[in-house]
Write an enzyme that holds these catalytic residues in place. Structure first.
Site, short mmCIF file in Angstrom:
data_model
loop_
_atom_site.label_atom_id
_atom_site.label_comp_id
_atom_site.label_asym_id
_atom_site.label_seq_id
_atom_site.Cartn_x
_atom_site.Cartn_y
_atom_site.Cartn_z
N GLN A 1 3.21 9.95 0.95
CA GLN A 1 4.47 9.21 1.12
C GLN A 1 5.46 9.43 -0.02
OE1 GLN A 1 2.36 5.30 2.10
NE2 GLN A 1 4.20 5.21 3.37
N HIS B 1 -3.16 7.74 6.54
CA HIS B 1 -2.10 8.56 5.91
C HIS B 1 -2.67 9.85 5.35
CE1 HIS B 1 1.80 6.64 5.94
NE2 HIS B 1 1.34 5.48 5.53
N HIS C 1 -5.04 1.90 7.23
CA HIS C 1 -3.67 2.45 7.26
C HIS C 1 -3.52 3.56 6.21
CE1 HIS C 1 0.85 1.77 7.77
NE2 HIS C 1 0.79 2.54 6.70
N GLU C 2 -3.99 3.31 4.99
CA GLU C 2 -3.82 4.31 3.92
C GLU C 2 -4.74 5.51 4.12
OE1 GLU C 2 -1.20 3.92 2.35
OE2 GLU C 2 -0.94 1.78 2.74
N CYS D 1 5.21 0.30 7.87
CA CYS D 1 4.92 1.40 6.95
C CYS D 1 6.19 1.72 6.18
CB CYS D 1 4.46 2.61 7.75
SG CYS D 1 4.13 4.06 6.72
N LEU D 2 6.05 1.92 4.88
CA LEU D 2 7.23 2.23 4.06
C LEU D 2 7.92 3.51 4.51
CD1 LEU D 2 5.90 1.38 0.48
CD2 LEU D 2 7.44 0.01 1.91
N GLY E 1 0.85 -1.19 0.00
CA GLY E 1 0.00 0.00 0.00
C GLY E 1 0.88 1.23 0.00
NI NI Z 1 2.19 3.59 5.67
#
Ligand code: NI
Length: 169
Positions: free
Chosen positions: A50, A138, A134-135, A92-93, A45
């Site tokens: 991000q 963000h 989660h997204e 998370c990236l 995701g």
């Molecule tokens: Ni994330």
């Protein structure tokens, strides 16, 4: 084009993103680039903030290229229903190398616009439910670490500060 992923500490990750209003060719390019960037970073995701773009736009593929039909574009997503509880390790990236258990809803229904601007609803279970939450978080300037204990969060932030100082973040 592969974007580099913005890391925790960058203010773009902690501010609410702007709605997507133009469903045009440049959005299609951005979405394609987001999938490419997500896969390059080994993620399932990715939200536009991000990659430093403060737009209410996210891409998800919990199958990581296995099933083309699993590729989801979420523009202006809203969580409309949640049910049950599911605890699982989450990462998370934008916070690489860290993971923590997070309790989230087991079933989540999201309402979002696709790449063509058409609204749709989709219910996800477990990992997909988690990705929706989660997204969407963000896009509201919220990171998963807001769902862990203050103690664990402070410890993580301390480790990150050390990495920043060492030039490794
Ligand atoms: Ni994330």
């Amino acid at each position: 084009m592969i974007y580099s992923i913005v890391k925790f500490g960058d203010p773009v990750l902690e501010k609410p993103a702007q709605p997507v209003t133009q469903f045009d060719d440049s959005l299609k390019t951005l979405v394609a680039d987001m999938f490419e960037s997500m896969y390059a970073a080994h993620g399932v995701g990715l939200a536009a903030p991000q990659i430093g773009i403060s737009l209410r736009l996210a891409v998800i593929d919990i199958t990581f290229k296995e099933d083309p039909k699993a590729k989801l574009v979420l523009a202006n997503p809203e969580i409309i229903e949640v049910e049950g509880r599911h605890r699982q390790s989450e990462g998370c990236l934008s916070i690489p190398e860290f993971r923590e258990d997070v309790t989230r809803a087991k079933y989540v229904t999201v309402r979002a616009q696709g790449i063509d601007g058409k609204w749709y609803e989709k219910t996800g279970e477990d990992l997909l439910a988690r990705a929706f939450l989660h997204e969407t978080d963000h896009l509201n300037g919220k990171l998963y670490i807001s769902h862990i204990s203050a103690l664990k969060r402070d410890l993580m932030k301390r480790k990150i500060r050390k990495l920043v100082k060492a030039g490794e973040w």
